[in-house]
Design an enzyme around this catalytic site. Structure first.
Site, mmCIF file in Angstrom:
data_model
loop_
_atom_site.group_PDB
_atom_site.id
_atom_site.type_symbol
_atom_site.label_atom_id
_atom_site.label_comp_id
_atom_site.label_asym_id
_atom_site.label_seq_id
_atom_site.Cartn_x
_atom_site.Cartn_y
_atom_site.Cartn_z
ATOM 1 N N CYS A 95 20.553 -13.770 75.041
ATOM 2 C CA CYS A 95 20.728 -12.494 75.729
ATOM 3 C C CYS A 95 20.765 -11.323 74.756
ATOM 4 O O CYS A 95 20.848 -11.484 73.554
ATOM 5 C CB CYS A 95 22.000 -12.512 76.546
ATOM 6 S SG CYS A 95 21.811 -13.499 78.023
ATOM 7 N N HIS A 106 23.661 -7.174 78.664
ATOM 8 C CA HIS A 106 25.051 -6.968 79.097
ATOM 9 C C HIS A 106 25.927 -6.582 77.928
ATOM 10 O O HIS A 106 25.530 -6.686 76.751
ATOM 11 C CB HIS A 106 25.603 -8.242 79.742
ATOM 12 C CG HIS A 106 25.593 -9.423 78.829
ATOM 13 N ND1 HIS A 106 26.585 -9.660 77.909
ATOM 14 C CD2 HIS A 106 24.697 -10.433 78.683
ATOM 15 C CE1 HIS A 106 26.305 -10.770 77.238
ATOM 16 N NE2 HIS A 106 25.159 -11.246 77.677
#
Length: 299
Positions: free
Chosen positions: A269, A253
Protein backbone atom coordinates in the site's frame (compact mmCIF):
# COMPACT_ATOMS: atom_id res chain seq x y z
CA UNK A 1 -3.96 -8.27 9.65
CA UNK A 2 -6.44 -6.19 7.79
CA UNK A 3 -7.76 -6.25 4.29
CA UNK A 4 -10.52 -4.52 2.38
CA UNK A 5 -13.85 -6.17 1.88
CA UNK A 6 -17.28 -4.60 1.79
CA UNK A 7 -19.44 -3.70 4.74
CA UNK A 8 -22.42 -1.67 3.58
CA UNK A 9 -23.73 -0.28 0.30
CA UNK A 10 -21.73 2.60 -1.09
CA UNK A 11 -18.67 2.00 1.15
CA UNK A 12 -15.86 -0.46 1.21
CA UNK A 13 -15.32 -2.00 4.62
CA UNK A 14 -12.71 -3.95 6.52
CA UNK A 15 -13.46 -7.51 7.51
CA UNK A 16 -10.55 -8.78 9.56
CA UNK A 17 -9.17 -7.26 12.73
CA UNK A 18 -5.53 -6.22 13.30
CA UNK A 19 -3.93 -8.50 15.90
CA UNK A 20 -0.97 -6.21 16.56
CA UNK A 21 0.20 -2.75 15.53
CA UNK A 22 3.58 -4.14 14.51
CA UNK A 23 1.95 -6.06 11.67
CA UNK A 24 1.79 -3.87 8.54
CA UNK A 25 -1.35 -4.49 6.53
CA UNK A 26 -1.65 -4.29 2.76
CA UNK A 27 -4.19 -1.54 3.11
CA UNK A 28 -2.31 -0.13 6.04
CA UNK A 29 0.90 0.95 4.40
CA UNK A 30 3.62 2.94 6.03
CA UNK A 31 4.22 3.95 9.62
CA UNK A 32 4.47 7.74 10.25
CA UNK A 33 5.87 9.98 13.20
CA UNK A 34 3.06 10.90 15.56
CA UNK A 35 2.28 14.59 15.59
CA UNK A 36 4.84 15.59 12.97
CA UNK A 37 3.83 16.21 9.40
CA UNK A 38 6.66 15.89 6.89
CA UNK A 39 7.42 18.85 4.63
CA UNK A 40 5.40 19.16 1.47
CA UNK A 41 7.62 18.87 -1.59
CA UNK A 42 7.41 21.20 -4.55
CA UNK A 43 5.81 19.26 -7.39
CA UNK A 44 6.36 19.76 -11.10
CA UNK A 45 3.94 22.15 -12.75
CA UNK A 46 2.39 19.69 -15.15
CA UNK A 47 2.38 15.97 -15.75
CA UNK A 48 5.15 15.13 -18.24
CA UNK A 49 3.97 12.88 -21.04
CA UNK A 50 5.80 9.73 -22.10
CA UNK A 51 3.47 9.17 -25.04
CA UNK A 52 4.82 9.33 -28.57
CA UNK A 53 3.22 11.86 -30.92
CA UNK A 54 -0.02 10.54 -32.33
CA UNK A 55 -0.06 9.38 -35.90
CA UNK A 56 -2.07 11.61 -38.25
CA UNK A 57 -5.61 10.48 -38.95
CA UNK A 58 -6.10 8.45 -42.11
CA UNK A 59 -7.06 10.40 -45.17
CA UNK A 60 -10.13 9.73 -47.27
CA UNK A 61 -13.76 9.19 -46.46
CA UNK A 62 -13.64 5.48 -45.66
CA UNK A 63 -15.85 4.48 -42.73
CA UNK A 64 -14.37 1.88 -40.39
CA UNK A 65 -16.62 -1.11 -39.78
CA UNK A 66 -17.76 -1.68 -36.21
CA UNK A 67 -16.69 -5.14 -34.98
CA UNK A 68 -19.76 -7.06 -33.86
CA UNK A 69 -20.10 -8.03 -30.20
CA UNK A 70 -20.48 -11.79 -29.80
CA UNK A 71 -23.30 -12.87 -27.46
CA UNK A 72 -22.10 -13.42 -23.90
CA UNK A 73 -22.96 -16.73 -22.21
CA UNK A 74 -25.05 -16.33 -19.06
CA UNK A 75 -22.55 -18.31 -16.98
CA UNK A 76 -19.61 -15.91 -17.39
CA UNK A 77 -17.99 -14.81 -14.11
CA UNK A 78 -18.74 -11.34 -12.75
CA UNK A 79 -15.82 -9.05 -11.94
CA UNK A 80 -15.90 -8.55 -8.18
CA UNK A 81 -13.47 -7.69 -5.38
CA UNK A 82 -11.66 -10.99 -5.87
CA UNK A 83 -8.99 -11.15 -8.61
CA UNK A 84 -10.55 -10.67 -12.05
CA UNK A 85 -10.70 -13.58 -14.52
CA UNK A 86 -7.62 -14.18 -16.67
CA UNK A 87 -7.43 -13.54 -20.41
CA UNK A 88 -7.96 -9.78 -20.58
CA UNK A 89 -5.35 -7.88 -22.62
CA UNK A 90 -2.45 -5.94 -21.16
CA UNK A 91 -2.70 -2.19 -21.00
CA UNK A 92 -0.12 -1.15 -23.62
CA UNK A 93 0.23 2.34 -22.11
CA UNK A 94 0.27 1.28 -18.48
CA UNK A 95 3.28 3.48 -17.61
CA UNK A 96 1.83 6.53 -19.38
CA UNK A 97 1.35 9.47 -17.04
CA UNK A 98 -0.71 11.64 -19.38
CA UNK A 99 -4.00 11.88 -17.44
CA UNK A 100 -7.02 9.82 -18.42
CA UNK A 101 -9.82 12.36 -18.48
CA UNK A 102 -12.96 10.32 -19.18
CA UNK A 103 -14.70 7.85 -16.89
CA UNK A 104 -17.27 5.20 -17.81
CA UNK A 105 -20.18 4.27 -15.53
CA UNK A 106 -22.10 1.08 -16.32
CA UNK A 107 -25.87 1.50 -16.13
CA UNK A 108 -26.57 -2.24 -16.42
CA UNK A 109 -24.64 -5.51 -16.49
CA UNK A 110 -22.12 -5.37 -19.36
CA UNK A 111 -20.20 -8.12 -21.12
CA UNK A 112 -16.46 -7.38 -21.08
CA UNK A 113 -14.39 -8.57 -24.07
CA UNK A 114 -10.73 -9.24 -24.72
CA UNK A 115 -10.74 -7.12 -27.92
CA UNK A 116 -13.19 -5.23 -30.14
CA UNK A 117 -15.31 -8.01 -31.61
CA UNK A 118 -13.37 -10.53 -29.50
CA UNK A 119 -14.31 -13.04 -26.81
CA UNK A 120 -16.56 -12.13 -23.89
CA UNK A 121 -14.70 -13.13 -20.71
CA UNK A 122 -16.72 -11.69 -17.82
CA UNK A 123 -19.50 -9.34 -16.80
CA UNK A 124 -19.11 -5.88 -15.27
CA UNK A 125 -21.94 -4.73 -13.02
CA UNK A 126 -22.72 -1.08 -12.19
CA UNK A 127 -21.45 -1.74 -8.66
CA UNK A 128 -19.01 -3.97 -6.86
CA UNK A 129 -20.86 -5.02 -3.72
CA UNK A 130 -22.71 -1.75 -3.47
CA UNK A 131 -19.85 0.55 -4.54
CA UNK A 132 -20.67 2.38 -7.77
CA UNK A 133 -18.08 1.85 -10.50
CA UNK A 134 -16.41 4.63 -12.45
CA UNK A 135 -13.79 3.13 -14.80
CA UNK A 136 -11.19 5.32 -16.55
CA UNK A 137 -11.39 5.10 -20.34
CA UNK A 138 -7.99 4.09 -21.75
CA UNK A 139 -8.67 3.54 -25.47
CA UNK A 140 -11.38 3.90 -28.09
CA UNK A 141 -12.07 2.04 -31.31
CA UNK A 142 -15.01 2.47 -33.66
CA UNK A 143 -18.01 1.31 -31.65
CA UNK A 144 -15.88 0.07 -28.71
CA UNK A 145 -14.19 1.49 -25.63
CA UNK A 146 -11.47 0.05 -23.37
CA UNK A 147 -11.48 0.71 -19.61
CA UNK A 148 -9.01 -0.10 -16.85
CA UNK A 149 -10.13 -3.43 -15.42
CA UNK A 150 -10.87 -3.51 -11.66
CA UNK A 151 -9.41 -6.23 -9.45
CA UNK A 152 -6.54 -6.72 -11.91
CA UNK A 153 -3.17 -5.12 -12.63
CA UNK A 154 -2.34 -3.44 -15.93
CA UNK A 155 -5.30 -4.99 -17.79
CA UNK A 156 -8.01 -3.57 -20.04
CA UNK A 157 -11.59 -4.67 -20.72
CA UNK A 158 -13.27 -3.83 -24.03
CA UNK A 159 -16.94 -2.82 -23.99
CA UNK A 160 -19.30 -2.31 -26.94
CA UNK A 161 -21.53 0.75 -27.22
CA UNK A 162 -24.57 1.01 -24.97
CA UNK A 163 -25.33 0.40 -21.31
CA UNK A 164 -23.00 3.04 -19.94
CA UNK A 165 -22.58 6.78 -19.50
CA UNK A 166 -19.43 8.87 -19.28
CA UNK A 167 -18.18 11.53 -16.90
CA UNK A 168 -15.22 13.90 -16.84
CA UNK A 169 -12.21 12.96 -14.71
CA UNK A 170 -10.25 16.00 -13.54
CA UNK A 171 -7.95 14.44 -10.94
CA UNK A 172 -4.99 12.10 -11.10
CA UNK A 173 -2.62 10.63 -8.51
CA UNK A 174 0.97 9.83 -9.52
CA UNK A 175 3.16 7.74 -7.21
CA UNK A 176 6.94 7.60 -7.74
CA UNK A 177 8.53 4.54 -6.17
CA UNK A 178 12.18 5.67 -6.15
CA UNK A 179 11.39 9.10 -4.75
CA UNK A 180 8.70 7.73 -2.39
CA UNK A 181 6.47 10.58 -3.44
CA UNK A 182 2.76 10.98 -4.21
CA UNK A 183 1.58 13.95 -6.27
CA UNK A 184 -2.04 15.00 -6.77
CA UNK A 185 -2.87 16.64 -10.10
CA UNK A 186 -6.01 18.44 -11.19
CA UNK A 187 -6.56 19.22 -14.86
CA UNK A 188 -2.95 18.16 -15.49
CA UNK A 189 -1.49 20.64 -13.00
CA UNK A 190 0.22 19.51 -9.78
CA UNK A 191 -1.63 20.72 -6.68
CA UNK A 192 0.17 19.01 -3.77
CA UNK A 193 2.93 16.48 -3.22
CA UNK A 194 3.84 14.40 -0.17
CA UNK A 195 6.40 11.78 0.90
CA UNK A 196 4.94 8.28 1.25
CA UNK A 197 5.91 4.81 2.36
CA UNK A 198 5.58 2.01 -0.20
CA UNK A 199 5.81 -1.76 -0.51
CA UNK A 200 8.80 -3.62 0.85
CA UNK A 201 11.02 -5.93 -1.19
CA UNK A 202 8.99 -8.80 -2.64
CA UNK A 203 5.73 -6.93 -1.97
CA UNK A 204 6.43 -3.80 -4.00
CA UNK A 205 3.61 -1.39 -4.79
CA UNK A 206 2.45 -2.54 -8.25
CA UNK A 207 3.58 -0.42 -11.20
CA UNK A 208 1.21 0.90 -13.84
CA UNK A 209 -2.16 2.55 -14.26
CA UNK A 210 -5.05 1.84 -11.93
CA UNK A 211 -7.78 3.97 -10.33
CA UNK A 212 -9.58 4.81 -7.10
CA UNK A 213 -12.16 2.05 -6.71
CA UNK A 214 -13.82 3.38 -3.55
CA UNK A 215 -13.33 4.28 0.09
CA UNK A 216 -13.79 2.46 3.37
CA UNK A 217 -13.99 3.47 7.01
CA UNK A 218 -11.37 1.50 8.96
CA UNK A 219 -11.98 -0.31 12.21
CA UNK A 220 -9.13 0.14 14.65
CA UNK A 221 -6.67 2.88 15.46
CA UNK A 222 -3.81 1.84 13.18
CA UNK A 223 -5.14 3.89 10.27
CA UNK A 224 -5.25 7.07 12.33
CA UNK A 225 -9.04 7.32 12.20
CA UNK A 226 -9.04 8.37 8.52
CA UNK A 227 -10.86 6.61 5.69
CA UNK A 228 -8.95 4.44 3.21
CA UNK A 229 -8.94 4.53 -0.59
CA UNK A 230 -9.08 1.08 -2.14
CA UNK A 231 -7.54 1.00 -5.62
CA UNK A 232 -8.43 -1.23 -8.54
CA UNK A 233 -5.03 -2.95 -8.27
CA UNK A 234 -4.11 -6.04 -6.26
CA UNK A 235 -0.72 -7.46 -5.13
CA UNK A 236 1.45 -8.58 -8.05
CA UNK A 237 2.37 -11.73 -6.14
CA UNK A 238 -0.71 -12.95 -4.32
CA UNK A 239 1.32 -15.56 -2.45
CA UNK A 240 3.92 -13.08 -1.16
CA UNK A 241 1.56 -11.25 1.20
CA UNK A 242 0.59 -12.69 4.58
CA UNK A 243 -2.22 -15.23 4.43
CA UNK A 244 -4.63 -12.87 6.18
CA UNK A 245 -4.18 -10.37 3.34
CA UNK A 246 -5.07 -12.74 0.51
CA UNK A 247 -7.84 -11.17 -1.53
CA UNK A 248 -6.81 -7.64 -0.52
CA UNK A 249 -6.55 -4.62 -2.80
CA UNK A 250 -3.76 -2.08 -2.81
CA UNK A 251 -4.80 1.02 -0.88
CA UNK A 252 -3.86 4.63 -0.17
CA UNK A 253 -4.23 5.51 3.50
CA UNK A 254 -2.73 7.10 6.59
CA UNK A 255 -1.21 5.35 9.61
CA UNK A 256 -1.17 5.87 13.34
CA UNK A 257 2.28 7.52 13.23
CA UNK A 258 4.54 9.11 10.60
CA UNK A 259 7.84 7.43 11.40
CA UNK A 260 8.49 5.54 8.16
CA UNK A 261 7.71 8.06 5.45
CA UNK A 262 10.12 7.80 2.53
CA UNK A 263 10.81 4.10 3.16
CA UNK A 264 9.66 0.77 1.73
CA UNK A 265 7.93 -0.84 4.69
CA UNK A 266 4.38 -1.77 3.66
CA UNK A 267 2.75 -4.85 2.16
CA UNK A 268 2.18 -2.91 -1.06
CA UNK A 269 0.00 0.00 0.00
CA UNK A 270 0.76 3.71 -0.19
CA UNK A 271 0.89 5.39 3.24
CA UNK A 272 0.91 9.14 3.79
CA UNK A 273 0.09 11.61 6.53
CA UNK A 274 -3.40 11.93 7.96
CA UNK A 275 -3.74 15.53 6.77
CA UNK A 276 -2.75 14.53 3.23
CA UNK A 277 -5.18 11.60 3.21
CA UNK A 278 -8.02 13.82 4.42
CA UNK A 279 -7.32 16.26 1.60
CA UNK A 280 -7.34 13.50 -1.02
CA UNK A 281 -10.60 12.11 0.36
CA UNK A 282 -12.17 15.55 0.14
CA UNK A 283 -10.93 16.40 -3.34
CA UNK A 284 -10.31 13.22 -5.38
CA UNK A 285 -13.46 11.26 -6.29
CA UNK A 286 -13.71 7.51 -6.98
CA UNK A 287 -12.86 6.66 -10.56
CA UNK A 288 -9.88 9.02 -10.62
CA UNK A 289 -6.85 7.48 -12.32
CA UNK A 290 -3.75 6.51 -10.37
CA UNK A 291 -0.41 5.64 -11.97
CA UNK A 292 2.61 4.16 -10.17
CA UNK A 293 6.00 4.64 -11.84
CA UNK A 294 9.57 4.05 -10.74
CA UNK A 295 10.53 7.62 -11.60
CA UNK A 296 8.82 10.54 -13.27
CA UNK A 297 10.79 11.55 -16.35
CA UNK A 298 11.24 15.19 -17.15
CA UNK A 299 9.15 16.58 -19.99
Amino acid sequence: MRYLGFRRPGRLGTVLAVPALVVAALLAGLALTRGTAPPVTTPPTTVPSTRSPSAPPPSGDAVEAVPEAAPAPDDLPVVDYDPAPAGFPADPDTMEVTPLTEGLRPTRRLAAYDAPGGRPLAFLDPTIRGVELTLPVAQRRTGWVAVLLPSANRRLAWLPAGGWTTTDLRDQIVVERRAHRLTWYRDGVARRSWPVSLGRRGQETPLGRTFVLGRTTPTGAVYGGVDIYALGSIPDDLDAVPASLRGAHIGIHSWHHDGELGRSTTNGCVRLTRSAQRLLLAEVPPGSPVVVVDTLSAA
